[in-house]
Every structure is written in structure tokens, then in C-alpha cells.
Design a protein around this motif. Structure first.
Motif, mmCIF file in Angstrom:
data_model
loop_
_atom_site.group_PDB
_atom_site.id
_atom_site.type_symbol
_atom_site.label_atom_id
_atom_site.label_comp_id
_atom_site.label_asym_id
_atom_site.label_seq_id
_atom_site.Cartn_x
_atom_site.Cartn_y
_atom_site.Cartn_z
ATOM 1 N N GLU A 84 -7.033 -8.069 -0.684
ATOM 2 C CA GLU A 84 -7.811 -8.179 0.553
ATOM 3 C C GLU A 84 -8.628 -9.478 0.586
ATOM 4 O O GLU A 84 -8.801 -10.069 1.651
ATOM 5 N N GLN B 116 -4.124 3.351 4.483
ATOM 6 C CA GLN B 116 -4.263 1.887 4.445
ATOM 7 C C GLN B 116 -2.997 1.220 4.982
ATOM 8 O O GLN B 116 -3.066 0.259 5.742
ATOM 9 N N TYR C 247 0.819 -1.214 0.000
ATOM 10 C CA TYR C 247 0.000 0.000 0.000
ATOM 11 C C TYR C 247 0.855 1.267 0.000
ATOM 12 O O TYR C 247 0.465 2.281 -0.585
ATOM 13 N N HIS D 33 -2.436 -3.902 12.031
ATOM 14 C CA HIS D 33 -2.848 -5.314 11.960
ATOM 15 C C HIS D 33 -1.666 -6.225 12.280
ATOM 16 O O HIS D 33 -1.801 -7.226 12.961
ATOM 17 N N GLN E 72 -11.815 -7.699 7.858
ATOM 18 C CA GLN E 72 -11.761 -8.088 6.442
ATOM 19 C C GLN E 72 -13.101 -7.840 5.752
ATOM 20 O O GLN E 72 -13.129 -7.457 4.577
ATOM 21 N N GLU F 97 -12.986 -4.185 4.969
ATOM 22 C CA GLU F 97 -12.042 -3.904 3.875
ATOM 23 C C GLU F 97 -12.661 -4.249 2.512
ATOM 24 O O GLU F 97 -12.586 -3.460 1.575
ATOM 25 N N GLU G 14 -2.517 -1.332 8.110
ATOM 26 C CA GLU G 14 -1.914 -2.661 7.989
ATOM 27 C C GLU G 14 -0.796 -2.856 9.004
ATOM 28 O O GLU G 14 -0.594 -3.955 9.515
HETATM 29 FE FE LIG Z 1 -6.337 -4.766 4.796
#
Ligand SMILES: [Fe+2]
Ligand SMILES: [Fe+2]
Length: 174
Positions: free
Chosen positions: A94, A46, A24, A53, A127, A130, A50
Motif C-alpha cells: 500500500e 480488500q 489480496y 479502485h 491511500q 489504507e 481494489e
Molecule cells: Fe489498497
């Protein structure tokens, strides 16, 4: 305590989320180089998400006493033909991540690791968000390119009027 299969798969997921960060960021750079500042900002945000995450998985592994292992990250592509292709590639990426998360959930259930199963539910919901977000963007791009600006403007206007109507109904109610 994490089973060995789950430990290995959580490490692989850390790697996938790290790849998402660089993918990204690279997309953001490409958008910037074309002057698409809005899209560049979208992909920068984004990439930030991430990273979170990745860190969430990293922290969870540490909390269970497992050692997170950071692997090698592949280099992402560096150019795309147009904006639609960038967003389509993102959507596909994704979907792949969603599948990875589903596989992780499956292993957690097989190992009767309900703590990890519970932890992974955050990723299941993320998810879904997303995929929904990217599908909405792709729909708008298609509206503009296939049907012309008119349909897009009408849709935005209907959206704006709906929001206005909703807020006046809310004012009446309270
Ligand atoms: Fe993602
Ligand atoms: Fe992610």
C-alpha cells in the motif's frame, strides 16, 4: 482530454490496482488454507475494494475519451511465513501504491490537468485510510506477540469502556 504521459500512467495504475486484486485474493486463499477465517475475509473484502479502485480509473479514462488498456498482471507470491508477514507485505504494498498515486498527482499538476488532479484526490484520501488501517492491524499484532495477550485485552477493554462513555455522554447531550 488526457495527455499521453498521463494516459500511460493511468493505464499503469489500472494494472497496479489489478495486481492488488490478485495479491489480496491470493492472501485470502493462504489465510483460508491456514484456517485464519477472519483474515481470509479481510483480504477478500480488500480484493473487492481494489477491483473498485481499478474500475474507477477505467471509467474515468473512458469519460475523458481515452482507451483504458489492460496489461499483463504478474503472479503474486503464494505463501508467507505467518500472519504478521502477510499484513506487513500488505502495508508495504500500500505504501508503494501511495507513492504511485503521488507520482500521478505530480504529472497531473505538471500537465495542468486539474480535472484529473481533482479525480486523483479520492485516491490520495483512500491511500491514507489504507495505510492507517494496516498500521493499526500491525500494531495490534505486535501488541499480542511481543507483549502477550494481557496488553491486547487491556487495550480492547479501554476501547470498549471509551465507547460506552462516549455513548452515555451523547445520550445526555441529546
Ligand atoms: Fe489498497
Ligand atoms: Fe487500491
Amino acid at each position: 482530454m488526457l495527455g499521453s504521459d498521463l494516459t500511460q500512467k493511468l493505464n499503469a495504475q489500472i494494472n497496479s490496482e489489478s495486481y492488488s486484486v490478485v495479491l489480496y485474493l491470493q492472501m485470502s486463499a493462504w489465510c483460508s488454507s491456514k484456517g485464519y477465517d477472519g483474515c481470509a475475509n479481510f483480504f477478500r473484502l480488500q480484493a473487492d475494494e481494489e477491483k473498485q479502485h481499478m474500475e474507477k480509473l477505467f471509467d474515468y479514462m473512458l469519460e475523458t475519451g481515452a482507451l483504458p488498456q489492460l496489461g499483463q498482471i504478474d503472479a503474486p507470491p503464494t505463501s508467507w511465513n505467518d500472519v504478521r508477514e502477510v499484513f506487513h507485505a500488505t502495508f508495504e504494498h500500500e505504501i508503494k501504491i501511495s507513492k504511485d498515486i503521488s507520482d500521478l498527482v505530480e504529472v497531473a499538476i505538471a500537465e495542468k490537468d486539474f480535472s484529473t488532479h481533482n479525480f486523483l484526490q479520492w485516491y490520495v484520501a483512500e491511500q491514507h485510510e489504507e495505510e492507517f488501517k494496516l498500521k493499526s492491524i500491525l500494531d495490534r499484532i505486535d501488541m499480542i506477540t511481543a507483549e502477550g495477550h494481557g496488553v491486547y485485552t487491556i487495550d480492547r477493554e479501554v476501547c470498549r469502556l471509551t465507547q460506552q462513555a462516549e455513548s452515555s455522554v451523547a445520550k445526555e447531550r441529546y
